[in-house]
Design an enzyme around this catalytic site. Structure first.
Site, mmCIF file in Angstrom:
data_model
loop_
_atom_site.group_PDB
_atom_site.id
_atom_site.type_symbol
_atom_site.label_atom_id
_atom_site.label_comp_id
_atom_site.label_asym_id
_atom_site.label_seq_id
_atom_site.Cartn_x
_atom_site.Cartn_y
_atom_site.Cartn_z
ATOM 1 N N SER A 110 10.219 -38.771 -31.596
ATOM 2 C CA SER A 110 9.361 -39.930 -31.524
ATOM 3 C C SER A 110 10.014 -41.227 -32.009
ATOM 4 C CB SER A 110 8.103 -39.669 -32.358
ATOM 5 O OG SER A 110 8.439 -39.469 -33.722
ATOM 6 N N LYS A 170 11.040 -47.816 -38.199
ATOM 7 C CA LYS A 170 10.042 -47.158 -37.340
ATOM 8 C C LYS A 170 8.643 -47.590 -37.769
ATOM 9 C CE LYS A 170 8.916 -42.458 -35.716
ATOM 10 N NZ LYS A 170 9.203 -41.020 -35.878
ATOM 11 N N SER A 194 12.350 -35.617 -34.538
ATOM 12 C CA SER A 194 12.162 -37.007 -34.107
ATOM 13 C C SER A 194 13.225 -38.011 -34.518
ATOM 14 C CB SER A 194 10.811 -37.512 -34.591
ATOM 15 O OG SER A 194 9.834 -37.129 -33.683
HETATM 16 N N1 GLN Z 1 8.648 -33.813 -30.635
HETATM 17 C C1 GLN Z 1 8.033 -33.157 -31.738
HETATM 18 C C2 GLN Z 1 6.534 -33.284 -31.650
HETATM 19 O O1 GLN Z 1 6.086 -33.776 -30.687
HETATM 20 C C3 GLN Z 1 8.562 -33.687 -33.012
HETATM 21 C C4 GLN Z 1 7.947 -34.951 -33.454
HETATM 22 C C5 GLN Z 1 8.499 -35.470 -34.732
HETATM 23 O O2 GLN Z 1 9.504 -34.986 -35.240
HETATM 24 N N2 GLN Z 1 7.781 -36.429 -35.279
HETATM 25 O O3 GLN Z 1 5.810 -32.897 -32.510
#
Ligand code: GLN
Length: 480
Positions: A154, A79, A178
Protein backbone atom coordinates in the site's frame (compact mmCIF):
# COMPACT_ATOMS: atom_id res chain seq x y z
CA UNK A 1 23.82 20.62 -10.58
CA UNK A 2 20.82 18.34 -10.49
CA UNK A 3 19.64 18.46 -6.90
CA UNK A 4 16.95 15.82 -7.25
CA UNK A 5 19.02 12.72 -7.76
CA UNK A 6 21.19 12.86 -4.67
CA UNK A 7 21.57 10.37 -1.86
CA UNK A 8 21.32 11.56 1.75
CA UNK A 9 25.07 11.80 2.16
CA UNK A 10 25.58 13.60 -1.14
CA UNK A 11 22.92 16.14 -0.18
CA UNK A 12 24.45 16.51 3.28
CA UNK A 13 27.92 17.15 1.82
CA UNK A 14 26.46 19.71 -0.58
CA UNK A 15 24.79 21.52 2.30
CA UNK A 16 27.78 21.66 4.62
CA UNK A 17 30.16 22.61 1.79
CA UNK A 18 27.68 25.35 0.87
CA UNK A 19 27.36 24.11 -2.72
CA UNK A 20 23.65 24.76 -2.31
CA UNK A 21 21.36 25.88 0.48
CA UNK A 22 18.60 23.92 2.18
CA UNK A 23 16.19 26.37 0.60
CA UNK A 24 17.52 25.55 -2.89
CA UNK A 25 17.32 21.86 -2.11
CA UNK A 26 13.74 22.18 -0.89
CA UNK A 27 12.74 24.31 -3.88
CA UNK A 28 14.42 21.85 -6.25
CA UNK A 29 12.21 19.04 -4.94
CA UNK A 30 9.05 21.17 -4.69
CA UNK A 31 9.52 22.19 -8.36
CA UNK A 32 10.13 18.59 -9.33
CA UNK A 33 6.91 17.58 -7.56
CA UNK A 34 5.01 20.35 -9.37
CA UNK A 35 6.19 19.09 -12.73
CA UNK A 36 6.48 15.35 -12.27
CA UNK A 37 3.62 14.58 -9.92
CA UNK A 38 0.97 15.50 -12.51
CA UNK A 39 2.01 12.29 -14.19
CA UNK A 40 2.96 10.07 -11.20
CA UNK A 41 0.30 11.21 -8.66
CA UNK A 42 2.38 10.10 -5.67
CA UNK A 43 1.45 12.96 -3.32
CA UNK A 44 -1.89 13.62 -1.64
CA UNK A 45 -0.67 16.75 0.17
CA UNK A 46 2.40 18.87 -0.50
CA UNK A 47 3.59 20.72 2.61
CA UNK A 48 5.47 23.50 0.85
CA UNK A 49 5.30 25.99 3.71
CA UNK A 50 6.48 23.44 6.27
CA UNK A 51 9.40 22.36 4.05
CA UNK A 52 10.50 25.94 3.36
CA UNK A 53 10.25 26.98 7.01
CA UNK A 54 12.31 23.94 8.02
CA UNK A 55 14.85 24.79 5.27
CA UNK A 56 15.20 28.32 6.60
CA UNK A 57 16.07 27.03 10.06
CA UNK A 58 18.80 24.82 8.63
CA UNK A 59 20.23 27.59 6.49
CA UNK A 60 20.39 29.79 9.60
CA UNK A 61 22.26 27.07 11.49
CA UNK A 62 24.72 26.58 8.62
CA UNK A 63 25.25 30.34 8.34
CA UNK A 64 26.10 30.42 12.04
CA UNK A 65 28.66 27.69 11.49
CA UNK A 66 26.73 25.14 13.57
CA UNK A 67 27.15 21.43 12.97
CA UNK A 68 24.12 19.70 11.46
CA UNK A 69 23.10 16.04 11.48
CA UNK A 70 23.28 14.00 8.30
CA UNK A 71 19.48 14.14 7.96
CA UNK A 72 19.18 17.90 8.46
CA UNK A 73 17.68 19.47 5.37
CA UNK A 74 17.00 16.13 3.68
CA UNK A 75 13.70 16.20 1.76
CA UNK A 76 11.43 13.37 2.84
CA UNK A 77 7.93 12.18 1.96
CA UNK A 78 5.58 10.56 4.48
CA UNK A 79 2.90 7.96 3.85
CA UNK A 80 -0.47 9.49 4.57
CA UNK A 81 -1.29 7.13 7.44
CA UNK A 82 1.51 8.60 9.59
CA UNK A 83 0.53 11.70 11.56
CA UNK A 84 2.32 15.01 11.04
CA UNK A 85 1.07 17.70 13.40
CA UNK A 86 -1.18 20.22 11.66
CA UNK A 87 -1.14 18.38 8.34
CA UNK A 88 -3.99 16.48 6.71
CA UNK A 89 -3.72 12.73 7.31
CA UNK A 90 -6.30 10.82 5.32
CA UNK A 91 -4.95 7.24 5.28
CA UNK A 92 -6.29 7.28 1.70
CA UNK A 93 -9.87 7.22 3.00
CA UNK A 94 -12.85 9.46 2.40
CA UNK A 95 -13.75 8.98 6.05
CA UNK A 96 -10.63 10.97 7.03
CA UNK A 97 -10.61 13.33 4.05
CA UNK A 98 -10.54 16.49 6.20
CA UNK A 99 -8.76 15.09 9.23
CA UNK A 100 -5.91 17.28 10.45
CA UNK A 101 -3.45 15.45 12.69
CA UNK A 102 -3.34 17.02 16.17
CA UNK A 103 0.13 15.68 17.00
CA UNK A 104 3.28 14.15 15.49
CA UNK A 105 3.81 10.42 15.28
CA UNK A 106 6.90 9.38 17.25
CA UNK A 107 8.83 8.71 14.02
CA UNK A 108 8.00 12.24 12.86
CA UNK A 109 9.07 13.70 16.19
CA UNK A 110 12.38 11.90 15.83
CA UNK A 111 12.86 13.04 12.23
CA UNK A 112 11.99 16.61 13.14
CA UNK A 113 14.65 16.48 15.85
CA UNK A 114 17.08 15.60 13.07
CA UNK A 115 15.65 18.58 11.14
CA UNK A 116 14.53 16.79 7.99
CA UNK A 117 12.42 18.63 5.41
CA UNK A 118 8.93 17.20 5.14
CA UNK A 119 7.76 17.62 1.55
CA UNK A 120 4.32 16.11 1.93
CA UNK A 121 2.08 13.08 2.38
CA UNK A 122 1.94 10.24 -0.09
CA UNK A 123 -0.84 8.15 -1.55
CA UNK A 124 -1.75 4.68 -0.30
CA UNK A 125 -4.45 2.07 -0.49
CA UNK A 126 -7.26 3.05 1.88
CA UNK A 127 -6.09 2.29 5.45
CA UNK A 128 -3.10 0.50 3.87
CA UNK A 129 -5.34 -2.30 2.61
CA UNK A 130 -4.12 -3.30 -0.81
CA UNK A 131 -1.22 -4.12 -3.06
CA UNK A 132 -1.57 -1.59 -5.87
CA UNK A 133 -2.64 1.83 -4.53
CA UNK A 134 -5.84 1.37 -6.53
CA UNK A 135 -7.86 1.28 -3.31
CA UNK A 136 -7.03 4.91 -2.53
CA UNK A 137 -10.15 7.08 -2.33
CA UNK A 138 -8.31 9.94 -4.01
CA UNK A 139 -5.76 9.08 -6.67
CA UNK A 140 -4.31 6.48 -8.95
CA UNK A 141 -0.52 6.50 -8.50
CA UNK A 142 1.51 5.33 -11.50
CA UNK A 143 4.68 3.29 -11.52
CA UNK A 144 7.54 5.60 -12.62
CA UNK A 145 9.20 2.67 -14.45
CA UNK A 146 6.11 2.09 -16.60
CA UNK A 147 3.14 4.42 -16.34
CA UNK A 148 0.70 1.72 -17.38
CA UNK A 149 1.59 -0.32 -14.29
CA UNK A 150 0.72 0.02 -10.61
CA UNK A 151 3.43 1.19 -8.19
CA UNK A 152 2.48 -1.56 -5.76
CA UNK A 153 0.88 -1.03 -2.41
CA UNK A 154 0.00 0.00 0.00
CA UNK A 155 2.95 2.44 0.28
CA UNK A 156 2.83 2.97 -3.50
CA UNK A 157 2.93 6.76 -3.24
CA UNK A 158 6.09 6.69 -1.11
CA UNK A 159 7.88 4.21 -3.40
CA UNK A 160 6.84 6.10 -6.56
CA UNK A 161 7.95 9.43 -5.04
CA UNK A 162 11.42 8.03 -4.28
CA UNK A 163 11.73 6.29 -7.66
CA UNK A 164 10.74 9.42 -9.59
CA UNK A 165 13.18 11.64 -7.65
CA UNK A 166 10.37 13.65 -6.08
CA UNK A 167 12.06 13.17 -2.70
CA UNK A 168 15.30 11.63 -1.44
CA UNK A 169 13.59 9.11 0.81
CA UNK A 170 10.25 8.29 2.32
CA UNK A 171 8.48 6.50 5.12
CA UNK A 172 6.05 3.67 4.50
CA UNK A 173 4.26 1.15 6.66
CA UNK A 174 4.23 -2.61 6.25
CA UNK A 175 1.51 -4.91 7.59
CA UNK A 176 1.83 -7.67 5.03
CA UNK A 177 4.36 -6.35 2.52
CA UNK A 178 3.39 -2.74 2.02
CA UNK A 179 6.93 -1.37 2.14
CA UNK A 180 8.70 -4.23 0.38
CA UNK A 181 6.33 -4.89 -2.51
CA UNK A 182 6.04 -1.26 -3.74
CA UNK A 183 9.80 -0.81 -3.26
CA UNK A 184 10.26 -3.91 -5.42
CA UNK A 185 7.79 -2.74 -8.10
CA UNK A 186 9.40 0.71 -8.33
CA UNK A 187 13.04 -0.43 -8.14
CA UNK A 188 14.00 1.14 -4.81
CA UNK A 189 15.11 -0.13 -1.38
CA UNK A 190 12.53 -0.83 1.36
CA UNK A 191 13.01 -2.09 4.90
CA UNK A 192 10.35 -3.63 7.12
CA UNK A 193 11.89 -3.60 10.61
CA UNK A 194 11.44 -6.23 13.33
CA UNK A 195 8.05 -5.84 14.99
CA UNK A 196 8.45 -3.39 17.87
CA UNK A 197 11.72 -1.79 16.82
CA UNK A 198 10.01 1.32 15.43
CA UNK A 199 7.25 2.99 17.43
CA UNK A 200 3.75 2.78 15.99
CA UNK A 201 2.53 5.78 17.96
CA UNK A 202 0.82 8.07 15.47
CA UNK A 203 0.50 5.44 12.77
CA UNK A 204 -3.16 5.07 11.80
CA UNK A 205 -3.70 1.45 12.80
CA UNK A 206 -4.62 -1.29 10.34
CA UNK A 207 -3.60 -4.53 12.13
CA UNK A 208 -1.74 -3.64 15.30
CA UNK A 209 0.14 -6.92 15.80
CA UNK A 210 1.57 -6.72 12.26
CA UNK A 211 2.02 -3.00 11.44
CA UNK A 212 5.54 -1.53 11.29
CA UNK A 213 6.86 1.76 9.92
CA UNK A 214 10.04 1.68 7.84
CA UNK A 215 12.14 3.54 5.26
CA UNK A 216 11.94 3.54 1.46
CA UNK A 217 15.13 4.88 -0.09
CA UNK A 218 17.37 4.83 -3.16
CA UNK A 219 20.32 3.13 -1.49
CA UNK A 220 21.12 0.81 1.39
CA UNK A 221 23.18 3.51 3.07
CA UNK A 222 20.19 5.87 3.05
CA UNK A 223 18.00 3.09 4.38
CA UNK A 224 20.36 2.56 7.31
CA UNK A 225 20.47 6.29 8.08
CA UNK A 226 16.68 6.68 8.16
CA UNK A 227 16.20 3.44 10.06
CA UNK A 228 18.72 4.48 12.73
CA UNK A 229 16.90 7.79 13.13
CA UNK A 230 13.42 6.34 13.64
CA UNK A 231 14.08 3.20 15.70
CA UNK A 232 14.01 2.89 19.47
CA UNK A 233 11.77 2.14 22.41
CA UNK A 234 8.95 4.58 22.93
CA UNK A 235 6.88 4.88 26.09
CA UNK A 236 3.88 5.80 23.95
CA UNK A 237 3.90 2.40 22.22
CA UNK A 238 3.84 -0.45 24.72
CA UNK A 239 4.87 -2.95 22.03
CA UNK A 240 8.03 -1.04 21.19
CA UNK A 241 11.44 -2.36 22.24
CA UNK A 242 15.05 -1.33 22.15
CA UNK A 243 17.03 -3.23 19.53
CA UNK A 244 19.36 -5.28 21.77
CA UNK A 245 21.89 -6.08 19.03
CA UNK A 246 24.91 -3.99 18.19
CA UNK A 247 26.20 -3.75 14.65
CA UNK A 248 28.43 -6.63 13.74
CA UNK A 249 31.71 -5.22 12.51
CA UNK A 250 33.06 -8.73 11.97
CA UNK A 251 30.69 -9.25 9.06
CA UNK A 252 32.28 -11.42 6.38
CA UNK A 253 30.48 -12.71 3.32
CA UNK A 254 32.56 -15.92 3.46
CA UNK A 255 30.94 -16.72 6.81
CA UNK A 256 27.41 -16.00 5.65
CA UNK A 257 24.92 -18.85 5.42
CA UNK A 258 22.03 -18.02 3.12
CA UNK A 259 18.85 -20.06 3.35
CA UNK A 260 16.73 -20.45 0.25
CA UNK A 261 13.23 -21.77 1.08
CA UNK A 262 12.01 -24.33 -1.41
CA UNK A 263 8.38 -23.27 -0.82
CA UNK A 264 9.16 -19.83 -2.27
CA UNK A 265 10.12 -21.11 -5.70
CA UNK A 266 6.83 -22.52 -6.73
CA UNK A 267 5.19 -23.65 -9.94
CA UNK A 268 3.25 -20.89 -11.59
CA UNK A 269 5.74 -18.27 -10.49
CA UNK A 270 6.97 -15.93 -13.22
CA UNK A 271 10.02 -17.71 -14.67
CA UNK A 272 11.75 -14.44 -15.53
CA UNK A 273 11.47 -13.31 -11.90
CA UNK A 274 12.87 -16.64 -10.77
CA UNK A 275 15.84 -16.25 -13.12
CA UNK A 276 16.71 -12.79 -11.80
CA UNK A 277 16.47 -13.92 -8.16
CA UNK A 278 18.51 -17.08 -8.77
CA UNK A 279 21.22 -15.15 -10.56
CA UNK A 280 21.44 -12.74 -7.59
CA UNK A 281 21.81 -15.72 -5.26
CA UNK A 282 24.59 -17.07 -7.51
CA UNK A 283 26.48 -13.81 -7.14
CA UNK A 284 26.56 -14.26 -3.35
CA UNK A 285 27.66 -17.85 -3.78
CA UNK A 286 30.54 -16.76 -6.02
CA UNK A 287 31.67 -14.33 -3.32
CA UNK A 288 31.93 -17.22 -0.87
CA UNK A 289 28.55 -17.30 0.90
CA UNK A 290 27.13 -20.72 1.59
CA UNK A 291 23.74 -21.41 0.01
CA UNK A 292 21.55 -23.85 1.92
CA UNK A 293 18.14 -25.11 0.88
CA UNK A 294 15.67 -24.77 3.73
CA UNK A 295 12.01 -25.54 4.25
CA UNK A 296 9.29 -23.34 5.71
CA UNK A 297 6.58 -26.01 5.66
CA UNK A 298 3.62 -23.91 6.82
CA UNK A 299 4.03 -21.32 4.08
CA UNK A 300 0.93 -22.54 2.28
CA UNK A 301 -1.28 -21.48 5.21
CA UNK A 302 0.24 -18.03 5.60
CA UNK A 303 -2.08 -16.17 3.28
CA UNK A 304 -5.28 -17.46 4.89
CA UNK A 305 -3.82 -16.92 8.34
CA UNK A 306 -2.82 -13.34 7.49
CA UNK A 307 -6.21 -12.43 6.08
CA UNK A 308 -7.97 -13.78 9.17
CA UNK A 309 -5.73 -12.02 11.70
CA UNK A 310 -5.31 -8.75 9.83
CA UNK A 311 -9.01 -8.35 9.06
CA UNK A 312 -9.99 -9.24 12.65
CA UNK A 313 -7.66 -6.58 14.01
CA UNK A 314 -8.79 -4.12 11.34
CA UNK A 315 -12.44 -4.62 12.23
CA UNK A 316 -11.64 -3.63 15.81
CA UNK A 317 -9.30 -0.77 14.88
CA UNK A 318 -11.69 0.77 12.38
CA UNK A 319 -14.64 0.73 14.79
CA UNK A 320 -13.52 4.17 15.98
CA UNK A 321 -14.59 5.81 12.69
CA UNK A 322 -18.20 6.32 13.69
CA UNK A 323 -18.94 9.82 12.46
CA UNK A 324 -18.65 11.25 15.95
CA UNK A 325 -14.99 11.45 16.85
CA UNK A 326 -13.08 11.60 13.58
CA UNK A 327 -13.31 13.04 10.10
CA UNK A 328 -16.30 12.58 7.84
CA UNK A 329 -19.71 12.48 9.50
CA UNK A 330 -23.09 11.96 7.89
CA UNK A 331 -24.52 14.05 10.77
CA UNK A 332 -22.64 17.08 9.41
CA UNK A 333 -23.34 16.54 5.72
CA UNK A 334 -25.71 18.86 3.87
CA UNK A 335 -27.88 16.11 2.48
CA UNK A 336 -28.16 14.53 5.90
CA UNK A 337 -30.45 11.54 5.94
CA UNK A 338 -29.61 10.12 9.37
CA UNK A 339 -32.53 10.26 11.77
CA UNK A 340 -30.87 8.94 14.92
CA UNK A 341 -27.48 8.02 16.34
CA UNK A 342 -27.40 4.51 14.92
CA UNK A 343 -28.22 5.95 11.54
CA UNK A 344 -25.27 8.37 11.85
CA UNK A 345 -22.94 5.44 12.46
CA UNK A 346 -24.33 3.36 9.64
CA UNK A 347 -24.52 6.08 7.03
CA UNK A 348 -21.13 7.56 7.90
CA UNK A 349 -19.47 4.19 7.53
CA UNK A 350 -21.40 3.31 4.42
CA UNK A 351 -20.38 6.51 2.68
CA UNK A 352 -16.94 6.98 4.24
CA UNK A 353 -15.39 3.55 3.63
CA UNK A 354 -14.49 2.13 0.24
CA UNK A 355 -15.45 -1.38 -0.83
CA UNK A 356 -12.16 -3.14 0.07
CA UNK A 357 -12.26 -1.72 3.59
CA UNK A 358 -15.89 -2.79 3.99
CA UNK A 359 -15.04 -6.27 2.74
CA UNK A 360 -12.29 -6.59 5.34
CA UNK A 361 -14.39 -5.20 8.20
CA UNK A 362 -17.08 -7.75 7.38
CA UNK A 363 -14.58 -10.59 7.13
CA UNK A 364 -12.90 -9.63 10.40
CA UNK A 365 -16.14 -9.12 12.27
CA UNK A 366 -17.29 -12.53 11.11
CA UNK A 367 -14.04 -14.17 12.18
CA UNK A 368 -14.32 -12.62 15.65
CA UNK A 369 -18.01 -13.34 16.18
CA UNK A 370 -19.27 -15.70 18.87
CA UNK A 371 -19.36 -19.25 17.58
CA UNK A 372 -16.77 -18.60 14.84
CA UNK A 373 -13.99 -17.12 16.96
CA UNK A 374 -12.40 -20.47 17.81
CA UNK A 375 -12.67 -21.85 14.32
CA UNK A 376 -11.15 -18.82 12.59
CA UNK A 377 -9.37 -16.33 14.80
CA UNK A 378 -8.00 -18.68 17.44
CA UNK A 379 -6.97 -21.25 14.88
CA UNK A 380 -5.19 -18.58 12.85
CA UNK A 381 -3.23 -17.57 15.93
CA UNK A 382 -2.09 -21.18 16.29
CA UNK A 383 -1.05 -21.31 12.65
CA UNK A 384 0.81 -18.04 13.19
CA UNK A 385 2.86 -19.74 15.90
CA UNK A 386 3.67 -22.60 13.53
CA UNK A 387 4.86 -20.11 10.92
CA UNK A 388 7.04 -18.40 13.54
CA UNK A 389 8.48 -21.80 14.52
CA UNK A 390 9.30 -22.55 10.85
CA UNK A 391 11.51 -19.47 10.80
CA UNK A 392 13.05 -20.22 14.20
CA UNK A 393 14.03 -23.67 12.96
CA UNK A 394 15.42 -22.34 9.70
CA UNK A 395 17.46 -19.71 11.52
CA UNK A 396 19.20 -22.42 13.51
CA UNK A 397 20.94 -23.35 10.26
CA UNK A 398 21.25 -20.06 8.37
CA UNK A 399 21.95 -16.36 9.00
CA UNK A 400 19.63 -14.83 6.45
CA UNK A 401 16.93 -16.05 4.07
CA UNK A 402 16.76 -15.06 0.40
CA UNK A 403 13.56 -15.20 -1.67
CA UNK A 404 11.59 -13.05 -4.10
CA UNK A 405 9.50 -10.13 -2.84
CA UNK A 406 6.74 -10.75 -5.35
CA UNK A 407 5.91 -13.62 -7.71
CA UNK A 408 5.56 -11.15 -10.62
CA UNK A 409 6.91 -7.74 -11.61
CA UNK A 410 4.55 -4.74 -11.31
CA UNK A 411 1.23 -5.60 -12.91
CA UNK A 412 -0.94 -3.45 -15.15
CA UNK A 413 -3.35 -0.91 -13.69
CA UNK A 414 -6.83 -2.54 -13.38
CA UNK A 415 -5.42 -6.02 -14.02
CA UNK A 416 -6.35 -7.39 -10.59
CA UNK A 417 -8.74 -4.90 -9.06
CA UNK A 418 -11.90 -6.84 -9.91
CA UNK A 419 -10.59 -10.05 -8.35
CA UNK A 420 -9.66 -9.60 -4.65
CA UNK A 421 -8.26 -13.11 -4.31
CA UNK A 422 -5.86 -12.56 -7.21
CA UNK A 423 -4.77 -9.33 -5.54
CA UNK A 424 -4.29 -11.08 -2.17
CA UNK A 425 -2.15 -13.74 -3.82
CA UNK A 426 0.38 -11.12 -4.87
CA UNK A 427 1.35 -10.87 -1.16
CA UNK A 428 2.30 -14.52 -0.92
CA UNK A 429 6.03 -13.97 -0.29
CA UNK A 430 5.80 -11.03 2.11
CA UNK A 431 3.10 -11.80 4.67
CA UNK A 432 4.86 -14.60 6.60
CA UNK A 433 7.53 -12.12 7.67
CA UNK A 434 4.90 -9.95 9.37
CA UNK A 435 3.24 -12.95 11.01
CA UNK A 436 6.64 -13.92 12.43
CA UNK A 437 7.58 -10.31 13.33
CA UNK A 438 10.88 -10.48 11.44
CA UNK A 439 12.89 -7.79 9.65
CA UNK A 440 13.12 -7.97 5.85
CA UNK A 441 14.63 -5.92 3.08
CA UNK A 442 13.54 -5.45 -0.50
CA UNK A 443 16.49 -4.79 -2.77
CA UNK A 444 16.40 -4.18 -6.53
CA UNK A 445 18.57 -6.85 -8.16
CA UNK A 446 17.54 -6.84 -11.81
CA UNK A 447 14.83 -6.19 -14.33
CA UNK A 448 12.38 -7.97 -16.57
CA UNK A 449 11.97 -5.62 -19.53
CA UNK A 450 11.78 -2.19 -17.92
CA UNK A 451 10.25 -3.50 -14.70
CA UNK A 452 12.45 -3.93 -11.60
CA UNK A 453 12.67 -7.16 -9.60
CA UNK A 454 13.32 -7.20 -5.86
CA UNK A 455 15.24 -9.71 -3.80
CA UNK A 456 13.87 -10.17 -0.30
CA UNK A 457 16.46 -10.61 2.46
CA UNK A 458 14.85 -11.83 5.69
CA UNK A 459 16.74 -11.71 8.99
CA UNK A 460 16.50 -12.98 12.53
CA UNK A 461 14.71 -10.66 14.96
CA UNK A 462 16.72 -7.43 15.42
CA UNK A 463 19.14 -8.32 12.60
CA UNK A 464 18.36 -5.23 10.52
CA UNK A 465 22.03 -4.29 10.37
CA UNK A 466 23.00 -7.73 9.09
CA UNK A 467 20.40 -7.73 6.31
CA UNK A 468 21.44 -4.23 5.32
CA UNK A 469 25.12 -5.24 5.26
CA UNK A 470 24.15 -8.24 3.15
CA UNK A 471 22.23 -6.03 0.72
CA UNK A 472 25.13 -3.63 0.49
CA UNK A 473 27.32 -6.35 -0.98
CA UNK A 474 25.05 -6.62 -4.01
CA UNK A 475 24.72 -2.87 -4.33
CA UNK A 476 28.51 -2.47 -4.32
CA UNK A 477 28.84 -5.23 -6.88
CA UNK A 478 26.50 -3.38 -9.23
CA UNK A 479 28.50 -0.18 -8.93
CA UNK A 480 31.75 -1.86 -9.96
N1 GLN B 1 -1.22 -6.08 0.53
C1 GLN B 1 -1.45 -6.49 1.87
C2 GLN B 1 -2.89 -6.22 2.26
O1 GLN B 1 -3.61 -5.85 1.42
C3 GLN B 1 -0.50 -5.81 2.79
C4 GLN B 1 -0.88 -4.44 3.16
C5 GLN B 1 0.09 -3.78 4.07
O2 GLN B 1 1.19 -4.28 4.31
N2 GLN B 1 -0.36 -2.68 4.64
O3 GLN B 1 -3.29 -6.40 3.36
Amino acid sequence: MNLTNLTINQAHQGLIKKQFSANELARGYLDKIKKKDKEICAFLTVTEELALSQAKKIDDLIAKGKEISVLAGIPLAIKDNILVDGVKSTAGSKILQDYIAPYDATVIKKLKQEKVLILGKTNLDEFAMGSSCENSAFKLTKNPCDLSCVPGGSSGGSAAAVASDECICALGSDTGGSIRQPACFCGVVGLKPTYGVVSRYGLIAFASSLDQIGPITKTIEDCQIVFDAIKGKDLLDSTSVENPKIQNTEYKIQNLKIGVPKEYFIKGMDTEVEKVIKSAIKKYEKLGAKIIEISLPHTEYALACYYMISTSEASANLARYDGIRYGYSEAKSEKRKAKNLLDVYLQTREQGFGSEVKRRIMLGTYALSAGYYDAYYKRSQKVRTLIQKDFENAFKRVDVIFCPVSPTPAFKIAEKIADPLKMYLSDIFTISVNLAGLPALSLPVGKVGNLPIGLQIIGKPFDEDKILQTGLIFENLCQK
